[in-house]
Write a protein that holds these residues in place. Sequence first.
Motif, PDB file in Angstrom:
ATOM      1  N   ALA A  89       7.306 -54.350 -36.663  1.00  0.00           N
ATOM      2  CA  ALA A  89       8.217 -53.477 -35.922  1.00  0.00           C
ATOM      3  C   ALA A  89       8.221 -53.928 -34.467  1.00  0.00           C
ATOM      4  O   ALA A  89       7.178 -54.301 -33.928  1.00  0.00           O
ATOM      5  N   GLY A  90       9.395 -53.893 -33.834  1.00  0.00           N
ATOM      6  CA  GLY A  90       9.515 -54.368 -32.455  1.00  0.00           C
ATOM      7  C   GLY A  90      10.010 -53.293 -31.508  1.00  0.00           C
ATOM      8  O   GLY A  90      10.835 -52.456 -31.880  1.00  0.00           O
ATOM      9  N   PHE A  91       9.494 -53.345 -30.278  1.00  0.00           N
ATOM     10  CA  PHE A  91       9.812 -52.341 -29.264  1.00  0.00           C
ATOM     11  C   PHE A  91       9.888 -52.973 -27.882  1.00  0.00           C
ATOM     12  O   PHE A  91       9.105 -53.860 -27.562  1.00  0.00           O
ATOM     13  N   THR A  92      10.810 -52.493 -27.065  1.00  0.00           N
ATOM     14  CA  THR A  92      10.834 -52.789 -25.641  1.00  0.00           C
ATOM     15  C   THR A  92      10.509 -51.477 -24.941  1.00  0.00           C
ATOM     16  O   THR A  92      11.165 -50.460 -25.175  1.00  0.00           O
ATOM     17  N   VAL A  93       9.466 -51.498 -24.121  1.00  0.00           N
ATOM     18  CA  VAL A  93       8.983 -50.291 -23.443  1.00  0.00           C
ATOM     19  C   VAL A  93       9.150 -50.486 -21.937  1.00  0.00           C
ATOM     20  O   VAL A  93       8.753 -51.519 -21.394  1.00  0.00           O
ATOM     21  N   THR A  94       9.742 -49.495 -21.277  1.00  0.00           N
ATOM     22  CA  THR A  94       9.908 -49.551 -19.828  1.00  0.00           C
ATOM     23  C   THR A  94       9.527 -48.203 -19.216  1.00  0.00           C
ATOM     24  O   THR A  94       9.615 -47.165 -19.869  1.00  0.00           O
ATOM     25  N   GLY A  95       9.114 -48.253 -17.976  1.00  0.00           N
ATOM     26  CA  GLY A  95       8.772 -47.027 -17.272  1.00  0.00           C
ATOM     27  C   GLY A  95       8.456 -47.311 -15.822  1.00  0.00           C
ATOM     28  O   GLY A  95       8.478 -48.463 -15.378  1.00  0.00           O
ATOM     29  N   LYS A  96       8.162 -46.254 -15.088  1.00  0.00           N
ATOM     30  CA  LYS A  96       7.799 -46.363 -13.673  1.00  0.00           C
ATOM     31  C   LYS A  96       6.677 -45.372 -13.407  1.00  0.00           C
ATOM     32  O   LYS A  96       6.650 -44.282 -13.973  1.00  0.00           O
ATOM     33  N   ILE A  97       5.760 -45.781 -12.544  1.00  0.00           N
ATOM     34  CA  ILE A  97       4.720 -44.871 -12.068  1.00  0.00           C
ATOM     35  C   ILE A  97       4.571 -45.055 -10.562  1.00  0.00           C
ATOM     36  O   ILE A  97       4.993 -46.068 -10.009  1.00  0.00           O
ATOM     37  N   ASN A  98       3.941 -44.082  -9.936  1.00  0.00           N
ATOM     38  CA  ASN A  98       3.553 -44.207  -8.541  1.00  0.00           C
ATOM     39  C   ASN A  98       2.076 -44.579  -8.544  1.00  0.00           C
ATOM     40  O   ASN A  98       1.234 -43.823  -9.032  1.00  0.00           O
ATOM     41  N   ARG A  99       1.741 -45.755  -8.016  1.00  0.00           N
ATOM     42  CA  ARG A  99       0.366 -46.255  -8.075  1.00  0.00           C
ATOM     43  C   ARG A  99      -0.615 -45.327  -7.375  1.00  0.00           C
ATOM     44  O   ARG A  99      -1.766 -45.191  -7.787  1.00  0.00           O
ATOM     45  N   LYS A 100      -0.171 -44.650  -6.325  1.00  0.00           N
ATOM     46  CA  LYS A 100      -1.065 -43.775  -5.568  1.00  0.00           C
ATOM     47  C   LYS A 100      -1.493 -42.555  -6.381  1.00  0.00           C
ATOM     48  O   LYS A 100      -2.549 -41.983  -6.128  1.00  0.00           O
ATOM     49  N   ASP A 101      -0.692 -42.167  -7.390  1.00  0.00           N
ATOM     50  CA  ASP A 101      -1.076 -41.063  -8.275  1.00  0.00           C
ATOM     51  C   ASP A 101      -2.349 -41.379  -9.044  1.00  0.00           C
ATOM     52  O   ASP A 101      -3.015 -40.478  -9.554  1.00  0.00           O
ATOM     53  N   PHE A 102      -2.675 -42.670  -9.166  1.00  0.00           N
ATOM     54  CA  PHE A 102      -3.824 -43.108  -9.951  1.00  0.00           C
ATOM     55  C   PHE A 102      -4.936 -43.705  -9.074  1.00  0.00           C
ATOM     56  O   PHE A 102      -5.768 -44.463  -9.555  1.00  0.00           O
ATOM     57  N   GLY A 103      -4.924 -43.368  -7.801  1.00  0.00           N
ATOM     58  CA  GLY A 103      -5.986 -43.814  -6.914  1.00  0.00           C
ATOM     59  C   GLY A 103      -5.845 -45.237  -6.411  1.00  0.00           C
ATOM     60  O   GLY A 103      -6.774 -45.777  -5.815  1.00  0.00           O
ATOM     61  N   LEU A 104      -4.704 -45.857  -6.652  1.00  0.00           N
ATOM     62  CA  LEU A 104      -4.451 -47.215  -6.146  1.00  0.00           C
ATOM     63  C   LEU A 104      -3.782 -47.074  -4.776  1.00  0.00           C
ATOM     64  O   LEU A 104      -2.576 -47.253  -4.628  1.00  0.00           O
ATOM     65  N   THR A 105      -4.589 -46.737  -3.785  1.00  0.00           N
ATOM     66  CA  THR A 105      -4.039 -46.317  -2.490  1.00  0.00           C
ATOM     67  C   THR A 105      -4.081 -47.380  -1.402  1.00  0.00           C
ATOM     68  O   THR A 105      -3.644 -47.117  -0.283  1.00  0.00           O
ATOM     69  N   TRP A 106      -4.612 -48.572  -1.714  1.00  0.00           N
ATOM     70  CA  TRP A 106      -4.661 -49.622  -0.691  1.00  0.00           C
ATOM     71  C   TRP A 106      -3.275 -49.811  -0.101  1.00  0.00           C
ATOM     72  O   TRP A 106      -2.266 -49.828  -0.802  1.00  0.00           O
ATOM     73  N   SER A 107      -3.233 -49.963   1.204  1.00  0.00           N
ATOM     74  CA  SER A 107      -1.943 -50.119   1.867  1.00  0.00           C
ATOM     75  C   SER A 107      -2.123 -50.973   3.112  1.00  0.00           C
ATOM     76  O   SER A 107      -3.189 -50.975   3.720  1.00  0.00           O
ATOM     77  N   ALA A 108      -1.096 -51.677   3.446  1.00  0.00           N
ATOM     78  CA  ALA A 108      -1.073 -52.457   4.680  1.00  0.00           C
ATOM     79  C   ALA A 108       0.361 -52.490   5.187  1.00  0.00           C
ATOM     80  O   ALA A 108       1.308 -52.312   4.427  1.00  0.00           O
ATOM     81  N   VAL A 109       0.478 -52.708   6.476  1.00  0.00           N
ATOM     82  CA  VAL A 109       1.792 -52.768   7.119  1.00  0.00           C
ATOM     83  C   VAL A 109       1.839 -54.047   7.948  1.00  0.00           C
ATOM     84  O   VAL A 109       0.853 -54.418   8.590  1.00  0.00           O
ATOM     85  N   THR A 110       2.991 -54.713   7.937  1.00  0.00           N
ATOM     86  CA  THR A 110       3.149 -55.925   8.741  1.00  0.00           C
ATOM     87  C   THR A 110       3.295 -55.551  10.215  1.00  0.00           C
ATOM     88  O   THR A 110       3.484 -54.385  10.558  1.00  0.00           O
ATOM     89  N   GLU A 111       3.223 -56.553  11.079  1.00  0.00           N
ATOM     90  CA  GLU A 111       3.392 -56.310  12.517  1.00  0.00           C
ATOM     91  C   GLU A 111       4.728 -55.646  12.821  1.00  0.00           C
ATOM     92  O   GLU A 111       4.852 -54.866  13.752  1.00  0.00           O
ATOM     93  N   ALA A 112       5.732 -55.972  12.008  1.00  0.00           N
ATOM     94  CA  ALA A 112       7.065 -55.398  12.225  1.00  0.00           C
ATOM     95  C   ALA A 112       7.203 -54.009  11.599  1.00  0.00           C
ATOM     96  O   ALA A 112       8.260 -53.392  11.681  1.00  0.00           O
TER      97      ALA A 112
END
Length: 178
Positions: free
Chosen positions: A134-157
């Motif tokens: 059986a074959g399936f294509t699965v798609t979705g979206k999550i917000n990484r910060k909801d799962f504790g993936l909170t690393w962030s950085a901002v460029t000079e601009a």
Amino acid sequence: MATTKWSVDPMHSEVQFKVKHLMITTVTGYFQKFNVEAETQDDKFTSATSVTFTADVDSISTNNEQRDTHLKSPDFFDAANHSQIQFVGNKYEHAGGDDYKLHGELTIRGISKPVTVHVEFGGIVVDPYGQTKAGFTVTGKINRKDFGLTWSAVTEAGSVVVSDEIKLQAEIQLVKQS
């Protein structure tokens, strides 16, 4: 009614994620080691009673060793303490045509949240070796910060380096177990 068990065919399946980098391009990552198991009340997935997905965090690959090491670090997935990502489906509903929604609990870094993914059912066939697949294509979206993936950085601009939204995509082929 008899239960039918299905297991992933890893040679014909892939799991990937996509994330915006600097908000101008998209980086794609893969999990090279993962498992999917499902149970149905018959040979048709309209009766799916159980769907479980796991991915080995150490198998993450973005085709960049330095970035992969960073993703496995405590800044992101913290692979040393949280070696697997897990999704346990608890409701599979028909959305029309070959489209379905799979509702479940996604656990990343020990944090579980309800997530719904879209599933396009590709069909069931018997391969040249007599295996029912059986074959399936699965798609979705999550917000990484909801799962504790909170690393962030901002460029000079002032541009964000990594977006919060993660797009999920998988091509899954399951094999009926005898």
